[in-house]
Scaffold this motif. Structure first.
Motif, mmCIF file in Angstrom:
data_model
loop_
_atom_site.group_PDB
_atom_site.id
_atom_site.type_symbol
_atom_site.label_atom_id
_atom_site.label_comp_id
_atom_site.label_asym_id
_atom_site.label_seq_id
_atom_site.Cartn_x
_atom_site.Cartn_y
_atom_site.Cartn_z
ATOM 1 N N GLU A 128 -39.766 8.298 -1.447
ATOM 2 C CA GLU A 128 -39.209 7.856 -2.726
ATOM 3 C C GLU A 128 -39.103 9.037 -3.666
ATOM 4 O OE1 GLU A 128 -41.453 4.834 -4.927
ATOM 5 O OE2 GLU A 128 -40.525 5.712 -6.723
ATOM 6 N N VAL A 129 -37.937 9.168 -4.267
ATOM 7 C CA VAL A 129 -37.671 10.265 -5.205
ATOM 8 C C VAL A 129 -37.835 9.759 -6.634
ATOM 9 C CG1 VAL A 129 -35.863 11.823 -6.053
ATOM 10 C CG2 VAL A 129 -36.048 11.354 -3.613
ATOM 11 N N GLY A 130 -38.403 10.597 -7.499
ATOM 12 C CA GLY A 130 -38.466 10.313 -8.932
ATOM 13 C C GLY A 130 -37.973 11.531 -9.705
ATOM 14 N N VAL A 131 -37.466 11.317 -10.897
ATOM 15 C CA VAL A 131 -36.872 12.419 -11.672
ATOM 16 C C VAL A 131 -37.041 12.200 -13.169
ATOM 17 C CG1 VAL A 131 -35.044 12.739 -9.939
ATOM 18 C CG2 VAL A 131 -34.585 11.341 -11.925
ATOM 19 N N TRP A 132 -36.955 13.274 -13.932
ATOM 20 C CA TRP A 132 -36.786 13.191 -15.388
ATOM 21 C C TRP A 132 -36.258 14.525 -15.897
ATOM 22 C CZ3 TRP A 132 -41.435 14.170 -13.092
ATOM 23 C CH2 TRP A 132 -42.079 15.340 -13.474
ATOM 24 N N LEU A 133 -35.702 14.487 -17.077
ATOM 25 C CA LEU A 133 -35.229 15.687 -17.773
ATOM 26 C C LEU A 133 -35.677 15.618 -19.214
ATOM 27 C CD1 LEU A 133 -31.471 15.855 -16.682
ATOM 28 C CD2 LEU A 133 -33.256 17.487 -16.018
ATOM 29 N N GLU A 134 -35.676 16.758 -19.877
ATOM 30 C CA GLU A 134 -35.725 16.683 -21.332
ATOM 31 C C GLU A 134 -34.278 16.512 -21.801
ATOM 32 O OE1 GLU A 134 -37.972 20.480 -21.559
ATOM 33 O OE2 GLU A 134 -36.364 21.170 -22.811
ATOM 34 N N PRO A 135 -34.076 15.896 -22.972
ATOM 35 C CA PRO A 135 -32.720 15.471 -23.331
ATOM 36 C C PRO A 135 -31.701 16.601 -23.400
ATOM 37 C CG PRO A 135 -34.290 15.062 -25.135
ATOM 38 C CD PRO A 135 -35.081 15.450 -23.951
ATOM 39 N N SER A 136 -32.131 17.815 -23.770
ATOM 40 C CA SER A 136 -31.160 18.918 -23.908
ATOM 41 C C SER A 136 -30.520 19.278 -22.567
ATOM 42 C CB SER A 136 -31.856 20.153 -24.481
ATOM 43 O OG SER A 136 -32.840 20.609 -23.577
ATOM 44 N N ALA A 137 -31.156 18.891 -21.463
ATOM 45 C CA ALA A 137 -30.642 19.265 -20.134
ATOM 46 C C ALA A 137 -29.849 18.137 -19.474
ATOM 47 C CB ALA A 137 -31.807 19.667 -19.233
ATOM 48 N N ALA A 140 -32.617 -1.770 -16.738
ATOM 49 C CA ALA A 140 -32.167 -1.343 -18.069
ATOM 50 C C ALA A 140 -31.886 0.156 -18.132
ATOM 51 C CB ALA A 140 -33.241 -1.707 -19.100
ATOM 52 N N ASN A 141 -32.224 0.881 -17.074
ATOM 53 C CA ASN A 141 -32.091 2.344 -17.119
ATOM 54 C C ASN A 141 -30.751 2.777 -16.512
ATOM 55 O OD1 ASN A 141 -32.443 5.086 -17.184
ATOM 56 N ND2 ASN A 141 -34.448 5.087 -16.192
ATOM 57 N N HIS A 142 -29.721 2.661 -17.344
ATOM 58 C CA HIS A 142 -28.369 2.863 -16.832
ATOM 59 C C HIS A 142 -28.120 4.289 -16.349
ATOM 60 C CE1 HIS A 142 -27.703 -1.146 -18.160
ATOM 61 N NE2 HIS A 142 -28.081 -0.832 -19.384
ATOM 62 N N ARG A 143 -28.725 5.259 -17.006
ATOM 63 C CA ARG A 143 -28.498 6.657 -16.586
ATOM 64 C C ARG A 143 -29.099 6.899 -15.204
ATOM 65 N NH1 ARG A 143 -26.242 9.839 -20.824
ATOM 66 N NH2 ARG A 143 -26.193 11.472 -19.268
ATOM 67 N N SER A 144 -30.276 6.314 -14.972
ATOM 68 C CA SER A 144 -30.916 6.497 -13.663
ATOM 69 C C SER A 144 -30.099 5.801 -12.568
ATOM 70 C CB SER A 144 -32.338 5.938 -13.713
ATOM 71 O OG SER A 144 -32.927 6.047 -12.451
ATOM 72 N N ILE A 145 -29.628 4.612 -12.867
ATOM 73 C CA ILE A 145 -28.807 3.885 -11.883
ATOM 74 C C ILE A 145 -27.503 4.664 -11.641
ATOM 75 C CG2 ILE A 145 -27.486 1.744 -11.535
ATOM 76 C CD1 ILE A 145 -29.949 0.329 -12.870
ATOM 77 N N GLY A 146 -27.018 5.313 -12.686
ATOM 78 C CA GLY A 146 -25.832 6.166 -12.536
ATOM 79 C C GLY A 146 -26.068 7.276 -11.521
ATOM 80 N N VAL A 147 -27.270 7.847 -11.529
ATOM 81 C CA VAL A 147 -27.584 8.913 -10.566
ATOM 82 C C VAL A 147 -27.587 8.330 -9.146
ATOM 83 C CG1 VAL A 147 -29.270 10.642 -9.815
ATOM 84 C CG2 VAL A 147 -28.938 10.210 -12.268
#
Ligand code: COA
Length: 187
Positions: free
Chosen positions: A94-103, A136-143
């Motif tokens: 299982e992969v997990g991810v995050w960014l800071e908003p500027s990236a 509810a996490n549309h950006r993650s689902i987008g990935v």
């Protein structure tokens, strides 16, 4: 130390316990944006807890049960990609991810996860790569969609976090699907 280029000044690099202070500084920049979705970015509160997370992933790496890399942009640590689970017995991870908003909004995570899935499938013989995201996490689902994953189903109200019971969507890609996609990319 090795680095894998993600293009446009971005790199994937290891991040280790001795880098706890830098990791904490990054998490502080990421927390408000990523905190509603990624508990790690809330649970890392000080150098000690930052080091504990990095040590946990160093231990997982040594045991071959998980891994963590930093995403750097022009040298600055701006995000993380990890195998939260890496199970060679079932050939599933299982992969997990995050960014800071500027990236965000530059394709960095999609490119970083492609590197991880290539490695998992081609070098490590993984059959299934999973991606869990709140509905509810549309950006993650987008990935997940951008990577060509399929939506397996929803674990309804399975993840209570910060007062919300999240419906967790399970997305995945299987090794033959990944290979077909990569072959089509290179055509
Ligand atoms: C989830 C998260 C990592 C996604 O980040 P992201 O930057 O949107 O993801 P990608 O790296 O795939 O980039 C895609 C975005 O970059 C844009 N982009 C720009 N250049 C691009 C390129 N060369 N290639 C691909 N996408 C590009 C895309 O259009 C897309 O933006 P859009 O959604 O506004 O159309 C980020 O929103 C985040 O950290 N959220 C908080 C933590 C979190 O939710 N983690 C996941 C928990 S399951």
């Amino acid at each position: 130390m090795f680095a894998i280029s993600l293009g446009d000044g971005a790199e994937l690099r290891p991040v280790e316990p001795w880098q706890a202070e830098e990791f904490l500084e990054h998490i502080e920049r990421a927390r408000e944006y990523a905190g509603p979705w990624v508990p790690l970015t809330v649970n890392v509160k000080d150098v000690e807890s930052a080091r504990a997370v990095l040590q946990n992933y160093a231990d997982k790496q040594a045991a071959d049960t998980g891994r963590l890399w930093a995403v750097r942009l022009d040298g600055t640590l701006v995000g993380g990609v990890l195998f939260r689970i890496f199970d060679t017995s079932t050939e599933s991870c299982e992969v997990g991810v995050w960014l800071e908003p500027s990236a965000a909004g530059r394709g960095l995570i999609s490119r970083a996860v492609e590197v991880l899935v290539d490695w998992a499938v081609e070098e490590r013989g993984m059959h299934r790569v999973e991606w869990l995201a709140s509905s509810a996490n549309h950006r993650s689902i987008g990935v997940a969609k951008r990577l060509g994953m399929s939506r397996d189903g929803v674990l309804r109200e399975s993840f209570p976090w910060q007062g919300v019971r999240h419906d967790m969507e399970v997305w995945s890609v299987l090794a033959p699907e990944w290979r077909a996609r990569r072959a089509a990319d290179h055509r």
